[in-house]
Design a protein around this motif. Structure first.
Motif, mmCIF file in Angstrom:
data_model
loop_
_atom_site.group_PDB
_atom_site.id
_atom_site.type_symbol
_atom_site.label_atom_id
_atom_site.label_comp_id
_atom_site.label_asym_id
_atom_site.label_seq_id
_atom_site.Cartn_x
_atom_site.Cartn_y
_atom_site.Cartn_z
ATOM 1 N N VAL A 66 77.131 67.168 42.825
ATOM 2 C CA VAL A 66 74.841 65.438 42.591
ATOM 3 C C VAL A 66 75.040 65.478 41.323
ATOM 4 N N GLU A 67 74.822 67.088 40.653
ATOM 5 C CA GLU A 67 74.643 66.965 38.430
ATOM 6 C C GLU A 67 75.524 65.724 38.586
ATOM 7 N N LYS A 68 76.433 65.753 38.628
ATOM 8 C CA LYS A 68 78.149 65.484 37.702
ATOM 9 C C LYS A 68 77.501 63.925 38.211
ATOM 10 N N TYR A 69 78.198 63.435 39.408
ATOM 11 C CA TYR A 69 78.225 62.193 39.623
ATOM 12 C C TYR A 69 76.870 60.894 40.112
ATOM 13 N N LYS A 70 75.761 61.993 40.072
ATOM 14 C CA LYS A 70 74.925 60.893 40.459
ATOM 15 C C LYS A 70 75.065 59.706 40.301
ATOM 16 N N PHE A 71 74.219 58.942 41.305
ATOM 17 C CA PHE A 71 74.708 57.577 40.580
ATOM 18 C C PHE A 71 75.063 56.679 39.293
ATOM 19 N N LYS A 72 77.050 57.170 39.723
ATOM 20 C CA LYS A 72 77.346 57.091 38.833
ATOM 21 C C LYS A 72 78.748 56.699 39.960
ATOM 22 N N GLU A 73 79.916 56.231 39.528
ATOM 23 C CA GLU A 73 81.334 55.963 40.245
ATOM 24 C C GLU A 73 82.024 57.902 40.687
#
Length: 151
Positions: A66-73
């Motif tokens: 979650v921390e690395k990819y939230k709102f990202k691909e």
């Protein structure tokens, strides 16, 4: 704990943290697994399913995800270094129909709303992945690993 209290706790976690992690422990003849609920709705990335690891590690990996990819691909079928300091991983797409016996909390939470799942694929204790003949670990693969980009 009764169902009402259980789901109240789940929904409180989702309200407070944006997601909940559910884990089931290993039993004889049963591979442990864990999964997220709420990530797709709150962070616009697929939910995460993990088979074969203990609850604490499932929770850590879902949190890092979650921390690395939230709102990202999220990179699919690619080897990911650095999600945790323990080992590289892959993410593969899953068909929700393959998860109906596993992700009951998510099924209840999303009801008829759309959501997606990825499975986190990890190596065995010797660093081998499931597509390598030397692989030796109890990880149930629910998606297609034939598309994984290999070194």
């Amino acid at each position: 704990m009764n169902k009402k209290k259980y789901f109240k706790r789940i929904y409180n976690n989702i309200d407070k943290y944006g997601f909940n992690t559910t884990s089931l422990l290993e039993e004889k003849g049963f591979t442990p697994f864990g999964y997220s609920t709420g990530i797709y709705k709150n962070f616009k990335i697929p939910e995460l399913f993990i088979s074969g690891l203990l609850p604490r590690l499932n929770g850590d990996l879902i949190h890092y995800y979650v921390e690395k990819y939230k709102f990202k691909e999220v990179p699919i079928n690619e080897k990911i270094e650095g999600l945790s300091d323990r080992f590289p991983v892959y993410f593969i797409e899953l068909d929700n129909n393959n998860l109906t016996e596993y992700t009951l909390t998510s099924i209840k939470y999303y009801k008829n709303a759309p959501y997606k799942y990825l499975q986190l694929i990890f190596p065995d204790l010797n660093g081998y992945f499931p597509f390598e003949k030397e692989y030796n670990y109890d990880q149930e693969i629910l998606g297609d690993i034939s598309k994984l980009k290999r070194d």
